[in-house]
Every structure is written in structure tokens, then in C-alpha cells.
Design a protein around this motif. Structure first.
Motif, mmCIF file in Angstrom:
data_model
loop_
_atom_site.group_PDB
_atom_site.id
_atom_site.type_symbol
_atom_site.label_atom_id
_atom_site.label_comp_id
_atom_site.label_asym_id
_atom_site.label_seq_id
_atom_site.Cartn_x
_atom_site.Cartn_y
_atom_site.Cartn_z
ATOM 1 N N GLU A 3 0.808 -1.219 0.000
ATOM 2 C CA GLU A 3 0.000 0.000 0.000
ATOM 3 C C GLU A 3 0.846 1.275 0.000
ATOM 4 O O GLU A 3 0.421 2.305 -0.497
ATOM 5 C CB GLU A 3 -0.994 0.017 1.171
ATOM 6 C CG GLU A 3 -0.383 -0.135 2.537
ATOM 7 C CD GLU A 3 -0.115 -1.580 2.959
ATOM 8 O OE1 GLU A 3 0.445 -1.759 4.044
ATOM 9 O OE2 GLU A 3 -0.445 -2.508 2.203
ATOM 10 N N ARG A 4 2.066 1.207 0.504
ATOM 11 C CA ARG A 4 2.948 2.388 0.497
ATOM 12 C C ARG A 4 3.553 2.647 -0.879
ATOM 13 O O ARG A 4 4.003 3.747 -1.151
ATOM 14 C CB ARG A 4 4.073 2.207 1.523
ATOM 15 C CG ARG A 4 3.611 2.521 2.915
ATOM 16 C CD ARG A 4 4.711 2.685 3.937
ATOM 17 N NE ARG A 4 5.821 3.468 3.487
ATOM 18 C CZ ARG A 4 7.099 3.154 3.727
ATOM 19 N NH1 ARG A 4 7.398 2.074 4.398
ATOM 20 N NH2 ARG A 4 8.066 3.926 3.303
ATOM 21 N N LEU A 5 3.571 1.647 -1.729
ATOM 22 C CA LEU A 5 4.190 1.802 -3.055
ATOM 23 C C LEU A 5 3.322 2.593 -4.025
ATOM 24 O O LEU A 5 3.826 3.123 -5.007
ATOM 25 C CB LEU A 5 4.506 0.424 -3.644
ATOM 26 C CG LEU A 5 5.485 -0.405 -2.833
ATOM 27 C CD1 LEU A 5 5.601 -1.796 -3.440
ATOM 28 C CD2 LEU A 5 6.834 0.263 -2.766
ATOM 29 N N GLN A 6 2.033 2.648 -3.789
ATOM 30 C CA GLN A 6 1.095 3.392 -4.631
ATOM 31 C C GLN A 6 1.260 3.045 -6.118
ATOM 32 O O GLN A 6 1.376 3.916 -6.972
ATOM 33 C CB GLN A 6 1.265 4.890 -4.422
ATOM 34 C CG GLN A 6 1.018 5.341 -3.005
ATOM 35 C CD GLN A 6 1.206 6.824 -2.828
ATOM 36 O OE1 GLN A 6 1.943 7.468 -3.559
ATOM 37 N NE2 GLN A 6 0.521 7.385 -1.852
ATOM 38 N N MET A 7 1.243 1.763 -6.424
ATOM 39 C CA MET A 7 1.464 1.311 -7.794
ATOM 40 C C MET A 7 0.382 1.808 -8.755
ATOM 41 O O MET A 7 0.692 2.180 -9.883
ATOM 42 C CB MET A 7 1.563 -0.214 -7.860
ATOM 43 C CG MET A 7 2.812 -0.753 -7.251
ATOM 44 S SD MET A 7 4.270 -0.189 -8.148
ATOM 45 C CE MET A 7 5.505 -1.151 -7.370
ATOM 46 N N LYS A 8 -0.856 1.825 -8.329
ATOM 47 C CA LYS A 8 -1.925 2.311 -9.212
ATOM 48 C C LYS A 8 -1.695 3.783 -9.551
ATOM 49 O O LYS A 8 -1.870 4.198 -10.696
ATOM 50 C CB LYS A 8 -3.293 2.135 -8.551
ATOM 51 C CG LYS A 8 -3.742 0.714 -8.444
ATOM 52 C CD LYS A 8 -5.095 0.627 -7.771
ATOM 53 C CE LYS A 8 -5.499 -0.809 -7.550
ATOM 54 N NZ LYS A 8 -6.765 -0.922 -6.828
ATOM 55 N N ARG A 9 -1.286 4.555 -8.562
ATOM 56 C CA ARG A 9 -1.014 5.976 -8.802
ATOM 57 C C ARG A 9 0.158 6.140 -9.761
ATOM 58 O O ARG A 9 0.123 6.960 -10.672
ATOM 59 C CB ARG A 9 -0.717 6.673 -7.477
ATOM 60 C CG ARG A 9 -0.477 8.158 -7.625
ATOM 61 C CD ARG A 9 -0.278 8.807 -6.241
ATOM 62 N NE ARG A 9 -0.189 10.232 -6.339
ATOM 63 C CZ ARG A 9 0.918 10.893 -6.641
ATOM 64 N NH1 ARG A 9 2.028 10.236 -6.875
ATOM 65 N NH2 ARG A 9 0.930 12.209 -6.706
ATOM 66 N N ARG A 10 1.202 5.349 -9.567
ATOM 67 C CA ARG A 10 2.368 5.424 -10.452
ATOM 68 C C ARG A 10 1.987 5.077 -11.891
ATOM 69 O O ARG A 10 2.431 5.731 -12.829
ATOM 70 C CB ARG A 10 3.475 4.484 -9.965
ATOM 71 C CG ARG A 10 4.121 4.895 -8.681
ATOM 72 C CD ARG A 10 5.107 3.812 -8.224
ATOM 73 N NE ARG A 10 5.592 4.029 -6.902
ATOM 74 C CZ ARG A 10 6.724 4.647 -6.617
ATOM 75 N NH1 ARG A 10 7.482 5.116 -7.578
ATOM 76 N NH2 ARG A 10 7.115 4.805 -5.368
ATOM 77 N N LEU A 11 1.167 4.042 -12.043
ATOM 78 C CA LEU A 11 0.754 3.635 -13.388
ATOM 79 C C LEU A 11 -0.118 4.717 -14.025
ATOM 80 O O LEU A 11 0.046 5.035 -15.200
ATOM 81 C CB LEU A 11 0.016 2.299 -13.332
ATOM 82 C CG LEU A 11 -0.349 1.682 -14.666
ATOM 83 C CD1 LEU A 11 0.893 1.411 -15.506
ATOM 84 C CD2 LEU A 11 -1.127 0.389 -14.459
#
Length: 190
Positions: A139-147
Motif C-alpha cells: 500500500e505504500r508503493l502506490q502502484m496504481k497511482r504510479r501507473l
């Protein structure tokens, strides 16, 4: 915050100044922006595979570990390749009316060196995401936001291409679209 705003403004203005004062090719920049988008997608997707399928949960031998690591990268590249046609089609609507043959662009040394640089930066980005994926909770990686940030600038470009506004610029349309991409980059970073 002020320094971030200045850095974002510089990233927006450098390509436009390069076109205006240094003779940079707007169509070449558009191809590099396209490559940047695809490589960004590949890096984020590969890191998402690391999060979803951690190597220690799927591997016991060195060969399995190498296979898993290669699978992450190849999986990310596959996703990017699958998106290349639908995301790249608008380039045809920009370059063709401007009378710019893609074969001529592909033969430019500046494109080749730019692509090498983009690939190197994407690899560096993936390495950072990989390390983060191995040490931080998902959850800290924010992968959806990065994508979504990797896609947002290009989606803005696509929206303006399909609006037909670029037709008003004739053979100068690639310069207009570089400006659109630069402004979209500024907005996503601020």
C-alpha cells in the motif's frame, strides 16, 4: 515546494526551447515521449508483478529465481507491447498529415540515442521500484497511482489528437503536440 515547481517548469520548457532555439525535432520528441510512456508502463507493471508474486514465494532454486526475475521484466514489457498499438495510433494522425515519414524519423541518430537513454532510465526506475517492492508494504508503493501518472500525459496527448485541434496547425502540429505533452507533464508533476 518552490524548487519542485521550478523543476517541473524547467522540464516543461526545455523541450520547447530545444525546438525553438536548438533545432530539436518535434516529431522525434513525440516518439521519445511515446517510448517514455511505454517504458514507464513496463517498469511499473514489472514492479507490480514483484509485489503480486514475490520471488521467495515462488522460487526455491537459483534457476527458478532467475526465471522469476526475468518473468517480471518480460511481463512488464509484454503489457507495454500490448498497449503500444492503441497508444501509438494517434502518432499516425499527427505525423502523417504533417508529411513526416516515420522511416525518416527512425533513421535519425538522435532518436536512437534518445531511446537508449530512455531504456536506461526505465531500467533505473524499475530497479528503484524493485527495491521498494521488496522492502515496503504494497500500500505504500502506490502502484496504481504510479501507473496512472505514467499514462496520464499520453492520454492527454491522445485526447487532444482526437479532438482535431491539431489540424489547425498543419505541418506545425508536432510542435503543438509537444507543447500539449509538456503542459500535461507539468500538471501531473505539480
Amino acid at each position: 515546494m518552490h524548487a519542485d515547481l521550478l523543476a517541473a517548469a524547467a522540464r516543461m520548457l526545455v523541450p520547447l526551447a530545444g525546438i525553438a532555439f536548438l533545432g530539436w525535432s518535434a516529431p522525434t520528441l513525440l516518439l521519445l515521449y511515446f517510448a517514455d510512456t511505454l517504458l514507464g508502463i513496463a517498469a511499473v507493471c514489472a514492479a507490480m508483478f514483484v509485489v503480486g508474486f514475490p520471488p521467495e514465494s515462488t522460487t526455491t532454486t537459483l534457476a527458478e529465481r532467475i526465471n522469476a526475475e526475468a518473468g517480471y521484466v518480460l511481463g512488464g514489457l509484454f503489457v507495454a507491447a500490448a498497449l503500444a498499438v492503441p497508444l501509438g495510433l494517434p502518432l499516425a494522425f499527427v505525423l502523417e498529415p504533417a508529411g513526416i515519414p516515420v522511416a525518416t524519423l527512425l533513421a535519425q541518430p538522435s532518436l536512437a540515442s534518445g531511446l537508449v537513454a530512455q531504456a536506461g532510465l526505465a531500467a533505473w526506475s524499475y530497479a528503484g521500484l524493485y527495491r521498494a517492492a521488496r522492502s515496503a508494504p504494497p500500500e505504500r508503493l502506490q502502484m496504481k497511482r504510479r501507473l496512472s501518472l505514467a499514462l496520464l500525459r499520453w492520454v492527454a496527448f491522445i485526447a487532444v489528437v482526437y479532438s482535431g485541434v491539431g489540424l489547425a496547425f498543419g505541418h506545425h502540429a508536432p510542435v503543438f503536440f509537444v507543447a500539449v505533452y509538456a503542459v500535461a507533464t507539468f500538471i501531473t508533476e505539480v
